[in-house]
Write a protein that holds these residues in place. Structure first.
Motif, PDB file in Angstrom:
ATOM      1  N   ALA A   6       5.432  74.550  31.901  1.00 51.94           N
ATOM      2  CA  ALA A   6       5.020  73.648  30.827  1.00 51.94           C
ATOM      3  C   ALA A   6       5.446  74.202  29.471  1.00 51.94           C
ATOM      4  O   ALA A   6       5.920  73.459  28.608  1.00 51.94           O
ATOM      5  CB  ALA A   6       3.507  73.447  30.873  1.00 51.94           C
ATOM      6  N   GLU A   7       5.287  75.489  29.263  1.00 52.53           N
ATOM      7  CA  GLU A   7       5.709  76.111  28.010  1.00 52.53           C
ATOM      8  C   GLU A   7       7.222  76.024  27.841  1.00 52.53           C
ATOM      9  O   GLU A   7       7.714  75.741  26.736  1.00 52.53           O
ATOM     10  CB  GLU A   7       5.267  77.573  27.965  1.00 52.53           C
ATOM     11  CG  GLU A   7       3.783  77.753  27.749  1.00 52.53           C
ATOM     12  CD  GLU A   7       3.371  79.219  27.748  1.00 52.53           C
ATOM     13  OE1 GLU A   7       4.228  80.087  27.482  1.00 52.53           O
ATOM     14  OE2 GLU A   7       2.202  79.486  28.012  1.00 52.53           O
ATOM     15  N   LEU A  39       9.187  73.743  29.092  1.00 49.22           N
ATOM     16  CA  LEU A  39       9.504  72.357  28.797  1.00 49.22           C
ATOM     17  C   LEU A  39       9.214  72.038  27.325  1.00 49.22           C
ATOM     18  O   LEU A  39      10.021  71.390  26.659  1.00 49.22           O
ATOM     19  CB  LEU A  39       8.707  71.420  29.702  1.00 49.22           C
ATOM     20  CG  LEU A  39       8.904  69.924  29.435  1.00 49.22           C
ATOM     21  CD1 LEU A  39      10.343  69.515  29.719  1.00 49.22           C
ATOM     22  CD2 LEU A  39       7.940  69.107  30.258  1.00 49.22           C
ATOM     23  N   CYS A  40       8.072  72.511  26.822  1.00 53.30           N
ATOM     24  CA  CYS A  40       7.724  72.257  25.418  1.00 53.30           C
ATOM     25  C   CYS A  40       8.758  72.878  24.484  1.00 53.30           C
ATOM     26  O   CYS A  40       9.168  72.249  23.500  1.00 53.30           O
ATOM     27  CB  CYS A  40       6.338  72.815  25.107  1.00 53.30           C
ATOM     28  SG  CYS A  40       5.004  71.861  25.858  1.00 53.30           S
ATOM     29  N   LYS A  41       9.191  74.081  24.765  1.00 54.42           N
ATOM     30  CA  LYS A  41      10.187  74.742  23.929  1.00 54.42           C
ATOM     31  C   LYS A  41      11.509  73.978  23.952  1.00 54.42           C
ATOM     32  O   LYS A  41      12.155  73.808  22.915  1.00 54.42           O
ATOM     33  CB  LYS A  41      10.400  76.182  24.372  1.00 54.42           C
ATOM     34  CG  LYS A  41       9.227  77.080  24.033  1.00 54.42           C
ATOM     35  CD  LYS A  41       9.456  78.492  24.520  1.00 54.42           C
ATOM     36  CE  LYS A  41       8.251  79.366  24.221  1.00 54.42           C
ATOM     37  NZ  LYS A  41       8.424  80.731  24.718  1.00 54.42           N
ATOM     38  N   ARG A  42      11.909  73.505  25.110  1.00 57.68           N
ATOM     39  CA  ARG A  42      13.156  72.735  25.209  1.00 57.68           C
ATOM     40  C   ARG A  42      13.053  71.421  24.456  1.00 57.68           C
ATOM     41  O   ARG A  42      13.989  71.002  23.779  1.00 57.68           O
ATOM     42  CB  ARG A  42      13.502  72.466  26.671  1.00 57.68           C
ATOM     43  CG  ARG A  42      13.990  73.706  27.388  1.00 57.68           C
ATOM     44  CD  ARG A  42      14.493  73.376  28.728  1.00 57.68           C
ATOM     45  NE  ARG A  42      15.746  72.621  28.583  1.00 57.68           N
ATOM     46  CZ  ARG A  42      16.598  72.393  29.548  1.00 57.68           C
ATOM     47  NH1 ARG A  42      16.344  72.863  30.755  1.00 57.68           N
ATOM     48  NH2 ARG A  42      17.684  71.715  29.353  1.00 57.68           N
ATOM     49  N   MET A  43      11.898  70.768  24.560  1.00 55.02           N
ATOM     50  CA  MET A  43      11.715  69.495  23.866  1.00 55.02           C
ATOM     51  C   MET A  43      11.723  69.700  22.350  1.00 55.02           C
ATOM     52  O   MET A  43      12.275  68.880  21.623  1.00 55.02           O
ATOM     53  CB  MET A  43      10.409  68.829  24.309  1.00 55.02           C
ATOM     54  CG  MET A  43      10.429  68.373  25.765  1.00 55.02           C
ATOM     55  SD  MET A  43      11.863  67.363  26.208  1.00 55.02           S
ATOM     56  CE  MET A  43      11.621  65.953  25.177  1.00 55.02           C
ATOM     57  N   ILE A  44      11.135  70.781  21.866  1.00 55.22           N
ATOM     58  CA  ILE A  44      11.152  71.079  20.439  1.00 55.22           C
ATOM     59  C   ILE A  44      12.590  71.251  19.959  1.00 55.22           C
ATOM     60  O   ILE A  44      12.972  70.743  18.899  1.00 55.22           O
ATOM     61  CB  ILE A  44      10.295  72.332  20.132  1.00 55.22           C
ATOM     62  CG1 ILE A  44       8.817  72.000  20.288  1.00 55.22           C
ATOM     63  CG2 ILE A  44      10.575  72.860  18.740  1.00 55.22           C
ATOM     64  CD1 ILE A  44       7.906  73.208  20.234  1.00 55.22           C
ATOM     65  N   THR A  45      13.395  71.944  20.744  1.00 58.32           N
ATOM     66  CA  THR A  45      14.805  72.135  20.388  1.00 58.32           C
ATOM     67  C   THR A  45      15.533  70.798  20.318  1.00 58.32           C
ATOM     68  O   THR A  45      16.295  70.538  19.382  1.00 58.32           O
ATOM     69  CB  THR A  45      15.490  73.053  21.413  1.00 58.32           C
ATOM     70  OG1 THR A  45      14.787  74.291  21.463  1.00 58.32           O
ATOM     71  CG2 THR A  45      16.934  73.305  21.055  1.00 58.32           C
ATOM     72  N   HIS A  46      15.289  69.933  21.290  1.00 60.84           N
ATOM     73  CA  HIS A  46      15.933  68.610  21.308  1.00 60.84           C
ATOM     74  C   HIS A  46      15.495  67.770  20.111  1.00 60.84           C
ATOM     75  O   HIS A  46      16.315  67.078  19.504  1.00 60.84           O
ATOM     76  CB  HIS A  46      15.622  67.864  22.607  1.00 60.84           C
ATOM     77  CG  HIS A  46      16.333  68.406  23.799  1.00 60.84           C
ATOM     78  ND1 HIS A  46      17.703  68.400  23.919  1.00 60.84           N
ATOM     79  CD2 HIS A  46      15.864  68.980  24.934  1.00 60.84           C
ATOM     80  CE1 HIS A  46      18.050  68.951  25.073  1.00 60.84           C
ATOM     81  NE2 HIS A  46      16.952  69.313  25.700  1.00 60.84           N
ATOM     82  N   ASP A  78       1.432  77.272  33.887  1.00 59.66           N
ATOM     83  CA  ASP A  78       1.643  77.199  32.439  1.00 59.66           C
ATOM     84  C   ASP A  78       3.075  77.536  32.032  1.00 59.66           C
ATOM     85  O   ASP A  78       3.574  76.993  31.049  1.00 59.66           O
ATOM     86  CB  ASP A  78       0.677  78.127  31.705  1.00 59.66           C
ATOM     87  CG  ASP A  78      -0.762  77.638  31.790  1.00 59.66           C
ATOM     88  OD1 ASP A  78      -0.967  76.469  32.143  1.00 59.66           O
ATOM     89  OD2 ASP A  78      -1.675  78.435  31.482  1.00 59.66           O
TER      90      ASP A  78
END
Length: 92
Positions: free
Chosen positions: A20-21, A23-30, A17
């Motif tokens: 995955a978390e 990656l999700c945080k990085r994608m939200i920033t992008h 997990d």
């Protein structure tokens, strides 16, 4: 025996997990950065379009002073375009 198996299973789930978390945080920033940049681009394009429309109206006024564009003036444009190298640079 059950407790070590449970702890091992929990540790493995957390290990899966965490990436995955992250990656999700990085994608939200992008995504946030991309939305901000897109809005800036839209604002610049809108300003450029308004300047072009103002300059176009000035050119039409010079070509045909009695036309509807000359009578309407610069309605609907902000800035008019004159201060941005508009039609006054054209000498007839």
């Amino acid at each position: 025996m059950a407790l070590p198996a449970y702890l091992t299973r929990t540790a493995r789930m957390r290990a899966r997990d965490d990436p995955a978390e992250m990656l999700c945080k990085r994608m939200i920033t992008h995504v946030k950065r991309a939305k901000t940049e897109l809005e800036e681009i839209r604002t610049r394009r809108r300003a450029t379009s308004e300047r072009l429309i103002g300059t176009y109206r000035q050119v039409l006024e010079r070509l045909d002073p009695g036309s509807e564009a000359a009578a309407a003036g610069h309605e609907g444009t902000r800035g008019g375009g004159a201060s941005h190298g508009g039609a006054e640079l054209v000498r007839w």
